[in-house]
Design a protein around this motif. Structure first.
Motif, PDB file in Angstrom:
ATOM      1  N   TYR A  19     -34.262  10.126 -25.369  1.00  0.00           N
ATOM      2  CA  TYR A  19     -35.225   9.019 -25.350  1.00  0.00           C
ATOM      3  C   TYR A  19     -35.511   8.517 -26.767  1.00  0.00           C
ATOM      4  CZ  TYR A  19     -39.768   6.726 -25.273  1.00  0.00           C
ATOM      5  OH  TYR A  19     -40.794   5.835 -25.463  1.00  0.00           O
ATOM      6  N   ARG A  23     -34.507   4.812 -27.970  1.00  0.00           N
ATOM      7  CA  ARG A  23     -35.630   3.903 -28.227  1.00  0.00           C
ATOM      8  C   ARG A  23     -35.472   3.148 -29.536  1.00  0.00           C
ATOM      9  NH1 ARG A  23     -41.277   6.789 -29.159  1.00  0.00           N
ATOM     10  NH2 ARG A  23     -40.018   7.489 -30.947  1.00  0.00           N
ATOM     11  N   THR A  30     -38.926   1.730 -23.335  1.00  0.00           N
ATOM     12  CA  THR A  30     -40.227   2.276 -22.950  1.00  0.00           C
ATOM     13  C   THR A  30     -40.903   1.448 -21.865  1.00  0.00           C
ATOM     14  OG1 THR A  30     -40.513   3.236 -25.162  1.00  0.00           O
ATOM     15  CG2 THR A  30     -42.501   2.968 -23.813  1.00  0.00           C
TER      16      THR A  30
END
Length: 229
Positions: A19, A23, A30
């Protein structure tokens, strides 16, 4: 064994790391994950309110929504992370090798090491699967065309009855996009079963390592080229 367990990160830590890495390249990650998680919960609560039931329904529906939300959020994370990974390596030398090594399904076998290369780092990779033998060219189509044809002639001498196909990944027109490479391979008509795939793979691997070596087992030259449906 204990030291190995301590060094290898857990599943949750791996997901957190994926993640964080994704990101930084994908600003929509998100919001999409939050929407994917919250959406099923809202739907589940509405169903618990609208449908007749008892107190147990008010526990079961929200719990189902939470589990569904977690699953969908993880699917979104996986797909967005995969897209970012493809974007980072697409167009670079060795990108096809990375796909061959990590992203191909179990019905295909190959190596991240190309079977032929040019001085400009254009390469030809070889994979064996249910669609036969596939030569995947990476780089300039003009530069890889000759070495791909040379490789095909070598293959025909070793496995004359096995179909050989060509795919091209690169900047020129008509190329297969890197993220769609696996799907293109799956579109090929099935001509080999699992045992035949292993036989052809072992045959070609042994010839590459030692020209006089012939592995035991199924003779690749006797495998059927077509299988009636």
């Amino acid at each position: 064994m204990a030291e190995a367990k301590q060094k290898s990160p857990g599943r949750i830590k791996q997901m957190v790391q994926v993640y964080k890495n994704t990101r930084t390249q994908d600003k929509l990650l998100t919001p999409l994950m939050l929407l994917s998680f919250v959406g099923p919960i809202v739907v589940a609560v509405l169903l618990a309110w609208l449908l007749p039931g008892n107190w147990f329904s008010w526990i079961l529906w929200p719990l189902t929504g939470i589990l569904a939300g977690l699953l969908i959020a993880m699917i979104v994370l996986g797909r967005r992370a995969e897209a970012v990974a493809y974007a980072q390596i697409e167009g670079r030398p060795g990108a096809v090798g990375a796909i061959v090594q990590s992203a191909l399904r179990r019905s295909w076998r190959g190596s991240e090491v190309p079977v032929a290369m040019t001085r400009q780092q254009d390469a030809v990779y070889r994979v064996i699967g249910r669609g036969g033998v596939v030569l995947i060219s990476e780089g300039s189509r003009q530069r890889t065309q000759r070495i791909a044809q040379d490789e095909e002639r070598k293959l025909k001498r070793a496995i004359s009855n096995v179909p050989i196909s060509h795919l091209y990944v690169g900047p020129d027109e008509g190329a297969v996009a890197l993220p769609k490479l696996s799907k293109e391979l799956q579109k090929l008509k099935r001509v080999l079963n699992r045992n035949e795939i292993a036989a052809v793979y072992n045959r070609l691997s042994s010839l590459q390592a030692s020209p006089v070596g012939i592995p035991k087992g199924i003779d690749p030259n006797r495998v059927r080229a077509q299988r009636p449906r």
